[in-house]
Design an enzyme around this catalytic site. Sequence first.
Site, PDB file in Angstrom:
ATOM      1  N   TYR A  34      -2.240  -1.358  10.368  1.00 37.46           N
ATOM      2  CA  TYR A  34      -2.180  -1.436   8.899  1.00 37.46           C
ATOM      3  C   TYR A  34      -0.830  -0.924   8.393  1.00 37.46           C
ATOM      4  O   TYR A  34      -0.184  -1.564   7.554  1.00 37.46           O
ATOM      5  CB  TYR A  34      -3.334  -0.608   8.329  1.00 37.46           C
ATOM      6  CG  TYR A  34      -3.566  -0.770   6.843  1.00 37.46           C
ATOM      7  CD1 TYR A  34      -4.350  -1.808   6.359  1.00 37.46           C
ATOM      8  CD2 TYR A  34      -3.028   0.132   5.930  1.00 37.46           C
ATOM      9  CE1 TYR A  34      -4.598  -1.950   5.000  1.00 37.46           C
ATOM     10  CE2 TYR A  34      -3.271  -0.004   4.569  1.00 37.46           C
ATOM     11  CZ  TYR A  34      -4.057  -1.050   4.109  1.00 37.46           C
ATOM     12  OH  TYR A  34      -4.295  -1.180   2.755  1.00 37.46           O
TER      13      TYR A  34
ATOM     14  N   SER B  27       0.870  -1.186   0.000  1.00 42.33           N
ATOM     15  CA  SER B  27       0.000   0.000   0.000  1.00 42.33           C
ATOM     16  C   SER B  27       0.901   1.229   0.000  1.00 42.33           C
ATOM     17  O   SER B  27       2.083   1.139   0.345  1.00 42.33           O
ATOM     18  CB  SER B  27      -0.844  -0.009   1.282  1.00 42.33           C
ATOM     19  OG  SER B  27      -1.478   1.235   1.497  1.00 42.33           O
TER      20      SER B  27
HETATM   21  P1  NAD Z   1     -11.632  -5.928  -0.238  1.00 46.57           P
HETATM   22  O1  NAD Z   1     -12.239  -5.787   1.108  1.00 46.57           O
HETATM   23  O2  NAD Z   1     -12.402  -5.556  -1.459  1.00 46.57           O
HETATM   24  O3  NAD Z   1     -11.109  -7.417  -0.463  1.00 46.57           O
HETATM   25  C1  NAD Z   1     -10.416  -8.107   0.539  1.00 46.57           C
HETATM   26  C2  NAD Z   1     -10.346  -9.569   0.163  1.00 46.57           C
HETATM   27  O4  NAD Z   1      -9.647 -10.247   1.217  1.00 46.57           O
HETATM   28  C3  NAD Z   1     -11.727 -10.225   0.071  1.00 46.57           C
HETATM   29  O5  NAD Z   1     -11.698 -11.202  -0.954  1.00 46.57           O
HETATM   30  C4  NAD Z   1     -11.892 -10.904   1.440  1.00 46.57           C
HETATM   31  O6  NAD Z   1     -12.766 -12.015   1.415  1.00 46.57           O
HETATM   32  C5  NAD Z   1     -10.462 -11.328   1.678  1.00 46.57           C
HETATM   33  N1  NAD Z   1     -10.162 -11.592   3.089  1.00 46.57           N
HETATM   34  C6  NAD Z   1     -10.366 -10.792   4.163  1.00 46.57           C
HETATM   35  N2  NAD Z   1     -10.002 -11.417   5.278  1.00 46.57           N
HETATM   36  C7  NAD Z   1      -9.557 -12.652   4.899  1.00 46.57           C
HETATM   37  C8  NAD Z   1      -9.067 -13.773   5.610  1.00 46.57           C
HETATM   38  N3  NAD Z   1      -8.952 -13.766   6.937  1.00 46.57           N
HETATM   39  N4  NAD Z   1      -8.714 -14.867   4.898  1.00 46.57           N
HETATM   40  C9  NAD Z   1      -8.848 -14.894   3.546  1.00 46.57           C
HETATM   41  N5  NAD Z   1      -9.308 -13.857   2.836  1.00 46.57           N
HETATM   42  C10 NAD Z   1      -9.669 -12.761   3.515  1.00 46.57           C
HETATM   43  O7  NAD Z   1     -10.266  -5.084  -0.127  1.00 46.57           O
HETATM   44  P2  NAD Z   1      -9.283  -4.465  -1.236  1.00 46.57           P
HETATM   45  O8  NAD Z   1      -9.377  -3.003  -1.117  1.00 46.57           O
HETATM   46  O9  NAD Z   1      -9.440  -5.123  -2.552  1.00 46.57           O
HETATM   47  O10 NAD Z   1      -7.886  -4.859  -0.582  1.00 46.57           O
HETATM   48  C11 NAD Z   1      -7.043  -5.854  -1.099  1.00 46.57           C
HETATM   49  C12 NAD Z   1      -5.614  -5.573  -0.659  1.00 46.57           C
HETATM   50  O11 NAD Z   1      -5.198  -4.338  -1.208  1.00 46.57           O
HETATM   51  C13 NAD Z   1      -5.440  -5.456   0.845  1.00 46.57           C
HETATM   52  O12 NAD Z   1      -4.228  -6.058   1.237  1.00 46.57           O
HETATM   53  C14 NAD Z   1      -5.398  -3.964   1.070  1.00 46.57           C
HETATM   54  O13 NAD Z   1      -4.689  -3.620   2.224  1.00 46.57           O
HETATM   55  C15 NAD Z   1      -4.672  -3.526  -0.176  1.00 46.57           C
HETATM   56  N6  NAD Z   1      -4.845  -2.115  -0.515  1.00 46.57           N
HETATM   57  C16 NAD Z   1      -6.086  -1.602  -0.755  1.00 46.57           C
HETATM   58  C17 NAD Z   1      -6.211  -0.257  -1.084  1.00 46.57           C
HETATM   59  C18 NAD Z   1      -7.534   0.373  -1.387  1.00 46.57           C
HETATM   60  O14 NAD Z   1      -7.581   1.610  -1.505  1.00 46.57           O
HETATM   61  N7  NAD Z   1      -8.607  -0.370  -1.549  1.00 46.57           N
HETATM   62  C19 NAD Z   1      -5.073   0.545  -1.156  1.00 46.57           C
HETATM   63  C20 NAD Z   1      -3.839  -0.011  -0.897  1.00 46.57           C
HETATM   64  C21 NAD Z   1      -3.738  -1.349  -0.584  1.00 46.57           C
END
Ligand code: NAD
Length: 259
Positions: free
Chosen positions: A154, A141
């Site tokens: 985080y 991130s």
């Molecule tokens: P999201 O909530 O849309 O998806 C998260 C996914 O992780 C889902 O498929 C959920 O079922 C799964 N998950 C959650 N807990 C779990 C567990 N205990 N075991 C297995 N699967 C699990 O979130 P996102 O925004 O797509 O985030 C995905 C990644 O990207 C994360 O690591 C997040 O930190 C990172 N990220 C997101 C953003 C953003 O702005 N959305 C920015 C930077 C980084």
Amino acid sequence: MLNGKTAIITGSTSGIGLGIARALAADGANIMLNGFGDAALIDRLKKELAAGGIAVDHHPADMTRPAEIADLVRQTAARFGSVDILVNNAGIQHVAAIEDFPAERWDAVIAINLTSAFHTMHHALPLMKSRNWGRVINIASAHGLVASAMKSAYVAAKHGIVGLTKVAALENAQSGITVNAICPGWVLTPLVQKQIDARAAERGLTPDAARRELLGEKQPSLEFVTPEQLGALAVFLCSDAAAQIRGASYAVDGGWTAQ
Ligand code: NAD
């Protein structure tokens, strides 16, 4: 093209992970989905991806449970014959000041956002080594590079995974296995929508105003990064052109960390 390769993408039933799964599938990789969701959603995603002619399955491993993570890697190798690409993407967020941060939430964020990537690599790297080819992509991130208040667990987990990426890249530097991180800024997924909803409720803003304010604080482009853009970068990192990109952290953040 990734035909004949197999990819595990943790947390790929939603958001960024699903975007990356779609992009790798479109480039020909077989896909092991992972993440939570009801049977109808998982069935729909499996059918959608399989329509492109690749093989696809889903494993329900909970990223807080090491034995289930081991089983995810084992079952993928058994089902598809190899584990060539590993995308450590599953992640959660909790927003609170350190003194108010529930210890249980700290443990969950560290387990899912950081420790699970140790366990997946621990089991998948030997399989990649046996074929002298592999690609590990850790979804960190902008918070892997800089901090924000109220996100202690985080930010600690994401800085941690940037470090873990470098160690894994160095340990495999003289092999066909590369390990890199992608550091997205704001992407409009359920994880971020929750933060927008909380901001709108707290400050009496419309959802649109809350969205604009969130972007305005951090992301100079004032536009969200998309899962499709991150998927395209993941496909590039899997290509031969990226064979000497090792231990890098790619900011894809609309200028967030340039400030
Ligand atoms: P999201 O909530 O849309 O998806 C998260 C996914 O992780 C889902 O498929 C959920 O079922 C799964 N998950 C959650 N807990 C779990 C567990 N205990 N075991 C297995 N699967 C699990 O979130 P996102 O925004 O797509 O985030 C995905 C990644 O990207 C994360 O690591 C997040 O930190 C990172 N990220 C997101 C953003 C953003 O702005 N959305 C920015 C930077 C980084």
